[in-house]
Design a protein around this motif. Structure first.
Motif, short mmCIF file in Angstrom:
data_model
loop_
_atom_site.label_atom_id
_atom_site.label_comp_id
_atom_site.label_asym_id
_atom_site.label_seq_id
_atom_site.Cartn_x
_atom_site.Cartn_y
_atom_site.Cartn_z
N PRO A 1 0.80 -1.24 0.00
CA PRO A 1 0.00 0.00 0.00
C PRO A 1 0.83 1.28 0.00
CG PRO A 1 -0.03 -1.02 2.17
CD PRO A 1 0.64 -1.99 1.25
N ARG A 2 2.09 1.22 0.40
CA ARG A 2 2.91 2.44 0.46
C ARG A 2 3.97 2.40 -0.64
NH1 ARG A 2 1.76 5.43 4.83
NH2 ARG A 2 0.77 4.40 6.61
N ALA A 3 3.91 3.38 -1.52
CA ALA A 3 4.79 3.36 -2.68
C ALA A 3 6.26 3.48 -2.30
CB ALA A 3 4.40 4.50 -3.64
N ARG A 4 6.57 4.18 -1.21
CA ARG A 4 7.96 4.41 -0.85
C ARG A 4 8.56 3.31 0.04
NH1 ARG A 4 9.55 9.25 -2.57
NH2 ARG A 4 7.96 10.82 -3.02
N THR A 5 7.76 2.34 0.42
CA THR A 5 8.24 1.27 1.30
C THR A 5 8.91 0.17 0.48
OG1 THR A 5 6.55 1.69 2.98
CG2 THR A 5 7.54 -0.50 2.94
N ASP A 6 10.10 -0.23 0.90
CA ASP A 6 10.82 -1.32 0.25
C ASP A 6 10.34 -2.63 0.88
OD1 ASP A 6 12.60 -3.17 -0.77
OD2 ASP A 6 14.35 -1.85 -0.60
N TYR A 7 9.27 -3.16 0.32
CA TYR A 7 8.65 -4.35 0.89
C TYR A 7 9.53 -5.59 0.75
CZ TYR A 7 4.30 -1.80 1.55
OH TYR A 7 3.35 -0.89 1.98
N ASP A 8 10.34 -5.65 -0.30
CA ASP A 8 11.21 -6.81 -0.46
C ASP A 8 12.32 -6.81 0.59
OD1 ASP A 8 9.66 -7.67 -2.53
OD2 ASP A 8 11.04 -7.03 -4.11
N LEU A 9 12.78 -5.64 0.99
CA LEU A 9 13.77 -5.58 2.08
C LEU A 9 13.12 -6.04 3.38
CD1 LEU A 9 16.58 -4.83 3.08
CD2 LEU A 9 15.77 -2.47 3.37
N LEU A 10 11.86 -5.67 3.60
CA LEU A 10 11.15 -6.13 4.79
C LEU A 10 11.01 -7.65 4.78
CD1 LEU A 10 9.43 -5.50 7.34
CD2 LEU A 10 7.45 -5.29 5.80
N LEU B 1 5.78 8.15 6.49
CA LEU B 1 6.45 7.17 5.63
C LEU B 1 6.25 7.49 4.16
CD1 LEU B 1 5.69 3.82 7.50
CD2 LEU B 1 7.44 5.53 7.94
N ASP B 2 5.26 8.30 3.84
CA ASP B 2 5.03 8.71 2.46
C ASP B 2 5.71 10.04 2.13
OD1 ASP B 2 3.38 6.48 1.94
OD2 ASP B 2 1.69 7.50 2.92
N ASP B 3 6.36 10.63 3.11
CA ASP B 3 7.00 11.94 2.92
C ASP B 3 8.32 11.76 2.19
OD1 ASP B 3 8.07 14.54 3.21
OD2 ASP B 3 6.95 14.81 5.08
N GLN B 4 8.54 12.56 1.16
CA GLN B 4 9.79 12.46 0.41
C GLN B 4 10.96 13.02 1.20
OE1 GLN B 4 9.43 13.94 -3.57
NE2 GLN B 4 11.48 13.27 -4.17
N ARG B 5 10.68 13.97 2.10
CA ARG B 5 11.75 14.53 2.93
C ARG B 5 12.13 13.55 4.01
NH1 ARG B 5 10.54 18.11 6.35
NH2 ARG B 5 8.36 17.44 6.50
N THR B 6 13.41 13.55 4.37
CA THR B 6 13.85 12.78 5.53
C THR B 6 13.73 13.69 6.75
OG1 THR B 6 15.40 11.46 4.22
CG2 THR B 6 15.77 11.55 6.61
N ILE B 7 12.90 13.29 7.71
CA ILE B 7 12.59 14.12 8.87
C ILE B 7 13.67 13.93 9.94
CG2 ILE B 7 10.89 14.55 10.70
CD1 ILE B 7 8.79 13.37 8.71
N SER B 8 14.29 15.00 10.33
CA SER B 8 15.28 14.93 11.40
C SER B 8 14.58 14.87 12.74
CB SER B 8 16.23 16.13 11.34
OG SER B 8 15.50 17.33 11.51
N GLY B 9 15.18 14.15 13.69
CA GLY B 9 14.55 13.95 14.99
C GLY B 9 14.88 15.03 15.99
#
Length: 337
Positions: free
Chosen positions: A79-88, A189-197
């Motif tokens: 369901p999430r385009a940016r998720t690497d499901y094969d790595l999971l 998880l759908d955000d193209q930006r990498t969010i800093s903590g």
């Protein structure tokens, strides 16, 4: 040397049912890692990993589905385009192969899987993709921990990942998901930006427990100050809700899986018992008491067991509990010799 003092406080012998079980891999690890039972069947020779485990039907079935690039294909919806499901899915299958059947870098399929996993390493050192463009201390550590167990602890790419983990700690010494520390939900998880903590926010015991499994698997990093401090932090959170929504129920501590996935009492104690085996507190004693109270007359342990893929999860769960008890002193007892 492991002694039998860890059996004190248990109502039934937990070793004999593991040694007499119908699962050859459980019998192998019980014979190799646990002391002889006070009664019941003798352990017998455990043999080598290759001869005893690698050619069993389950690992052979898993390896038949491995792709040419070393990965495994995710079987479900994406369901999430940016998720690497094969790595999971590769992480999931590596858990079975390494934790249950002891595959190491000497097996060509494991070597191919390691190369696939490490090809996902970012310039910063983390393994990225399962959370899209968001960094993930938990999945980075989970994958690196399995590779460390499989003989890659000296690989410079693994060391880069540990350097990243060291640099990504919260100010209190634990770990958290960066996007959670900014109040973001899973839509991040759908955000193209990498969010800093925000490092000033408190640690997450869900994330810290997974990260500690990697430290416990590494012969050098498990002895470091970061691991020792985080182990004490994690033990102090037993039976409490997490600081973030992902594990917000106290009951999450007593929902178990094997191979370990989330953070529960047994996965946490497993890492702590390697990193700091003499760590003892009211909460670690309470955790041991909870597990002792959930031993059946058969000698096996029970609880809310999740992910029973191979229909023998109680055996693996009981083996994991025995490992913890064998490493850590009983409440009020002197440390094992």
């Amino acid at each position: 040397m492991v002694t039998m003092t860890w059996l004190h406080g248990l109502r039934f012998d937990p070793i004999s049912p593991l040694l007499s079980s119908g699962h050859p891999a459980v019998r192998f690890w019980a014979a190799r890692e646990l002391p002889p039972p006070p009664s019941g069947p003798a352990a017998g020779p455990a043999g080598t990993l290759e001869a005893a485990l690698w050619d069993l039907p389950i690992p052979r079935r898993i390896l038949r589905r491995q792709a040419a690039d070393g990965s495994w294909t995710y079987p479900g919806r994406r369901p999430r385009a940016r998720t690497d499901y094969d790595l999971l899915e590769t992480y999931r299958q590596l858990g079975f192969l390494v934790e249950m059947f002891g595959l190491t870098h000497r097996h060509p399929a494991l070597a191919a899987a390691a190369d696939y996993v490490l090809s996902r390493q970012s310039a910063e050192g983390d393994l990225r993709g399962i959370y899209g463009n968001q960094v993930s201390p938990n999945y980075t550590a989970a994958l690196i921990g399995l590779l460390s167990k499989a003989g890659y602890s000296g690989d410079p790419r693994v060391e880069r990942a540990f350097s990243w983990l060291e640099a990504s700690r919260q100010d209190d010494g634990g770990w958290a998901l960066p996007f959670r520390t900014r109040g973001r939900n899973l839509d991040a998880l759908d955000d193209q930006r990498t969010i800093s903590g925000d490092p000033a926010r408190p640690f997450s015991h869900l994330i810290t427990g997974v990260v500690l499994r990697a430290y416990a698997a590494h012969p050098r990093h498990r002895a470091g100050a970061s691991a020792q401090h985080a182990a004490a932090l994690l033990a102090g959170r037993f039976f409490e809700p997490d600081a973030y929504p992902d594990k917000g129920r106290v009951s999450d501590w007593t929902e178990f899986s094997f191979p370990f996935w989330m953070t529960d009492l047994v996965s946490a104690l497993d890492a702590i018992s390697v990193i700091s085996p003499n760590l003892q507190s009211e909460k670690t004693d309470r955790a041991r008491d909870w597990l002792s109270a959930h031993q059946e007359p058969s000698g096996l342990f029970t609880g809310h067991l999740l992910r029973d893929r191979f229909h023998d999860l109680q055996l693996w769960f009981s083996l994991a509990v025995c490992r913890v008890f064998a490493r850590m002193p009983s409440p009020g007892a002197p440390p094992a010799a």
